[in-house]
Design a protein around this motif. Sequence first.
Motif, short mmCIF file in Angstrom:
data_model
loop_
_atom_site.label_atom_id
_atom_site.label_comp_id
_atom_site.label_asym_id
_atom_site.label_seq_id
_atom_site.Cartn_x
_atom_site.Cartn_y
_atom_site.Cartn_z
N GLY A 463 0.77 -1.23 0.00
CA GLY A 463 0.00 0.00 0.00
C GLY A 463 0.80 1.28 0.00
N GLY A 464 2.12 1.20 -0.20
CA GLY A 464 2.95 2.39 -0.20
C GLY A 464 3.39 2.81 -1.59
N PHE A 465 4.39 3.70 -1.62
CA PHE A 465 4.86 4.27 -2.88
C PHE A 465 6.34 3.95 -3.13
CE2 PHE A 465 1.16 6.68 -1.69
CZ PHE A 465 0.49 6.82 -2.89
N ASN A 466 6.84 2.93 -2.47
CA ASN A 466 8.21 2.49 -2.70
C ASN A 466 8.24 1.64 -3.95
OD1 ASN A 466 10.82 1.50 -2.57
ND2 ASN A 466 10.66 0.72 -0.48
N SER A 467 8.06 2.29 -5.10
CA SER A 467 7.90 1.59 -6.37
C SER A 467 9.19 0.94 -6.86
CB SER A 467 7.38 2.55 -7.44
OG SER A 467 6.10 3.04 -7.08
N GLY A 468 10.33 1.32 -6.26
CA GLY A 468 11.60 0.69 -6.61
C GLY A 468 12.04 -0.37 -5.64
N TYR A 469 11.22 -0.63 -4.58
CA TYR A 469 11.40 -1.74 -3.63
C TYR A 469 12.68 -1.62 -2.79
CZ TYR A 469 8.52 -3.28 -7.54
OH TYR A 469 7.60 -3.33 -8.55
N TYR A 470 13.12 -0.42 -2.52
CA TYR A 470 14.30 -0.22 -1.68
C TYR A 470 14.05 -0.74 -0.27
CZ TYR A 470 17.77 2.37 1.12
OH TYR A 470 18.76 2.73 2.00
N ALA A 471 15.09 -1.37 0.33
CA ALA A 471 14.97 -1.88 1.69
C ALA A 471 16.30 -1.75 2.40
CB ALA A 471 14.51 -3.34 1.68
N ASN A 472 16.27 -1.09 3.55
CA ASN A 472 17.43 -1.00 4.43
C ASN A 472 16.90 -0.93 5.86
OD1 ASN A 472 19.53 0.14 6.12
ND2 ASN A 472 20.66 0.59 4.25
N PRO A 473 17.16 -1.94 6.68
CA PRO A 473 16.61 -1.96 8.04
C PRO A 473 17.00 -0.75 8.88
CG PRO A 473 17.50 -4.11 7.45
CD PRO A 473 17.91 -3.17 6.36
N GLU A 474 18.20 -0.21 8.66
CA GLU A 474 18.62 0.95 9.44
C GLU A 474 17.82 2.19 9.06
OE1 GLU A 474 20.88 3.11 12.30
OE2 GLU A 474 20.28 1.02 12.00
N VAL A 475 17.51 2.34 7.79
CA VAL A 475 16.65 3.44 7.35
C VAL A 475 15.25 3.28 7.95
CG1 VAL A 475 15.48 4.46 5.34
CG2 VAL A 475 17.93 3.94 5.25
N ASP A 476 14.74 2.06 7.96
CA ASP A 476 13.43 1.81 8.58
C ASP A 476 13.44 2.24 10.05
OD1 ASP A 476 12.64 0.69 6.19
OD2 ASP A 476 12.80 -1.38 6.88
N ARG A 477 14.49 1.86 10.77
CA ARG A 477 14.56 2.18 12.20
C ARG A 477 14.62 3.69 12.42
NH1 ARG A 477 17.89 3.91 15.85
NH2 ARG A 477 19.66 4.05 14.41
N LEU A 478 15.45 4.38 11.65
CA LEU A 478 15.60 5.82 11.81
C LEU A 478 14.28 6.54 11.54
CD1 LEU A 478 19.07 6.21 10.07
CD2 LEU A 478 18.59 6.65 12.49
N LEU A 479 13.56 6.11 10.52
CA LEU A 479 12.28 6.76 10.20
C LEU A 479 11.25 6.51 11.29
CD1 LEU A 479 12.10 6.05 6.36
CD2 LEU A 479 12.46 8.26 7.47
N GLU A 480 11.20 5.30 11.81
CA GLU A 480 10.24 5.01 12.88
C GLU A 480 10.57 5.81 14.13
OE1 GLU A 480 7.48 3.49 12.87
OE2 GLU A 480 7.54 2.37 10.99
N ASP A 481 11.85 5.88 14.48
CA ASP A 481 12.24 6.63 15.67
C ASP A 481 11.96 8.12 15.51
OD1 ASP A 481 13.08 4.27 16.78
OD2 ASP A 481 15.23 4.66 16.55
N ALA A 482 12.19 8.64 14.31
CA ALA A 482 12.01 10.08 14.07
C ALA A 482 10.55 10.49 14.18
CB ALA A 482 12.56 10.46 12.70
N ARG A 483 9.65 9.66 13.69
CA ARG A 483 8.24 10.06 13.73
C ARG A 483 7.64 9.90 15.13
NH1 ARG A 483 4.03 6.53 10.87
NH2 ARG A 483 4.21 8.22 9.39
N ARG A 484 8.29 9.12 15.99
CA ARG A 484 7.78 8.93 17.35
C ARG A 484 8.38 9.94 18.34
NH1 ARG A 484 5.30 3.81 18.16
NH2 ARG A 484 5.31 2.56 16.26
N SER A 485 9.42 10.63 17.92
CA SER A 485 10.07 11.58 18.82
C SER A 485 9.35 12.92 18.77
CB SER A 485 11.54 11.77 18.43
OG SER A 485 12.12 12.81 19.19
N THR A 486 9.11 13.51 19.93
CA THR A 486 8.52 14.85 19.98
C THR A 486 9.57 15.92 20.20
OG1 THR A 486 8.08 14.53 22.35
CG2 THR A 486 6.30 13.99 20.80
N ASP A 487 10.84 15.53 20.23
CA ASP A 487 11.96 16.46 20.36
C ASP A 487 12.47 16.77 18.96
OD1 ASP A 487 14.64 17.46 20.52
OD2 ASP A 487 14.76 16.78 22.58
#
Length: 543
Positions: A463-487
């Motif tokens: 259901g997303g727009f990653n039409s080139g199928y890029y995958a990097n677990p560290e990028v996933d982690r950084l994005l999840e942490d960034a959206r949960r931080s209120t700082d």
Amino acid sequence: MTCRRSALGAAPVPAPTPVPATAPAPATALLGAALAAALSVAAPAPAQTPPGVLVVAQIAEPQSLDPHAVTAVNDFRILMNIYEGLVRYAPGTLEVEPALAESWDVSDDGLVYEFALREGVSFHDGAPLDAEAVVFNFERMLDEDHPYHDTGPFPLSFFFSAVESVEAVDPLTVRFTLEAPYAPFLSNLAYPTGLIVSPAAVGAHEEDFGRNPSGAGPFRFVEWVSNNRVVIEANPDYRDGPPDLEAVVFRPITDANTRVAEMLSGGVDVMVEVPPDNLAMFEDDPRFDVHEQAGPHLWFLILNTREGPMADRRVRQAVNYAIDKTALVENVLSGTAEVAAGPTPPAFGWAYNEALEPYPFDPDKARALLAEAGHEGAELTFYVTEGGSGMLDPVAMGAAIQADLVRVGLDVTIETYEWNTFLGRVNPGLEGKADLAQMAWMTNDPDTLPYLALRSEATPEQGGFNSGYYANPEVDRLLEDARRSTDQDERARLYREMQAIVQEDAPWAFIANWKQNAVTSAKVAGFELQPSFFLLLRDVTKN
């Protein structure tokens, strides 16, 4: 009203009772004859557009007028004048201010947002805009069991994936409870996906609601003639008073040269996304005003990391080295953009990684990487569009990029498509179809583009727009942490780390950050471009 608390995924809410549309205002009758004669695509361009009517040349036909179902800024430019959300971006900024909600409170833990709605607001069809209507909108997008969930798809419902429940506390109070703190929540509510639609109109039109919209904005829908025009007229009951314009007509004119000719002849009053080589001509003509505004824009190439040559990072890096981006910006785009360094536009100054430098133009390095990867002479299919939201003279750009790639030994075949057809091929993913494709995004928050288009769990199958199928677990982690931080300082650090990794992995070819532009007739006053790339026309006048 009966108060309720609705956890997403609970039993379906009752279907809304359709409310008859209000009688057409006199403007509709006045417009009919003038529009038929003046705006027919088959007729010669008129010397003057109808009085009291603003005619806007758009770059493509809209996909839908349902704000929950679309992703293109081309469509957003219409929608922002028909609808409103709980909040909006303050003029000239990406800062959030009140709209349908006059105020809001956020709990200390960042999990609960409570909005106080304005009294006395109605949709264009006469139905009240109350807390239950707001609940309907978000459940429609997020609850698969909702009776009107199938009127989608809702591609940007990702924006509200953190919502656990939405509740009508009382007729004028709405409470959102989040599963976890989600820093972009208010900004996403101000984006078109957060615009509030009439539940009664959805109930009346169901899957055809996108052709029969009803909101609470300064203009209300009149008609949509396919491949010809979308007409909206002043809403006399708008909460801040009706617009001065009688109506606005959005004309889809996909060919850039035709848009320019219509502007010069007086067939349109406003033209968005002016071809760069025409800007100087309009600047020197006293009949016109040129407008420019920087914003969070990225023009890039999606690379197919799942299969073929682009599955090798060295080939993706070679593509970045092979493209003379400075020449593209200076020659094709006539200096109306800057070379992009990575996935985050510099307009997000607080989150932008200024330490990153763009890939330099280095054909020898590109050839060496291709040889190392064993892909000299690789055959590539390259999707190009004729024009679309923020696509920056895509045919000329595509031809120049093709030439650069050929010079380093790649065999590149271009396939060109009309914008909506192009989206229909790219958004479902490039697997089995293409190796690279043009794309442009204008975003509201540094979270938006990478979260929707770079996470491993954001592929089209999910259901997303990653039409080139890029995958990097560290990028996933950084994005999840960034959206949960209120700082915000912590978010900035995480986003900068993400940018450095993505630049090195090169799932995209990073091309340009554009400064948007538009041309208006000198008869038009009060027109301003916004960093959001939306067109806000309530305060526009026309002599």
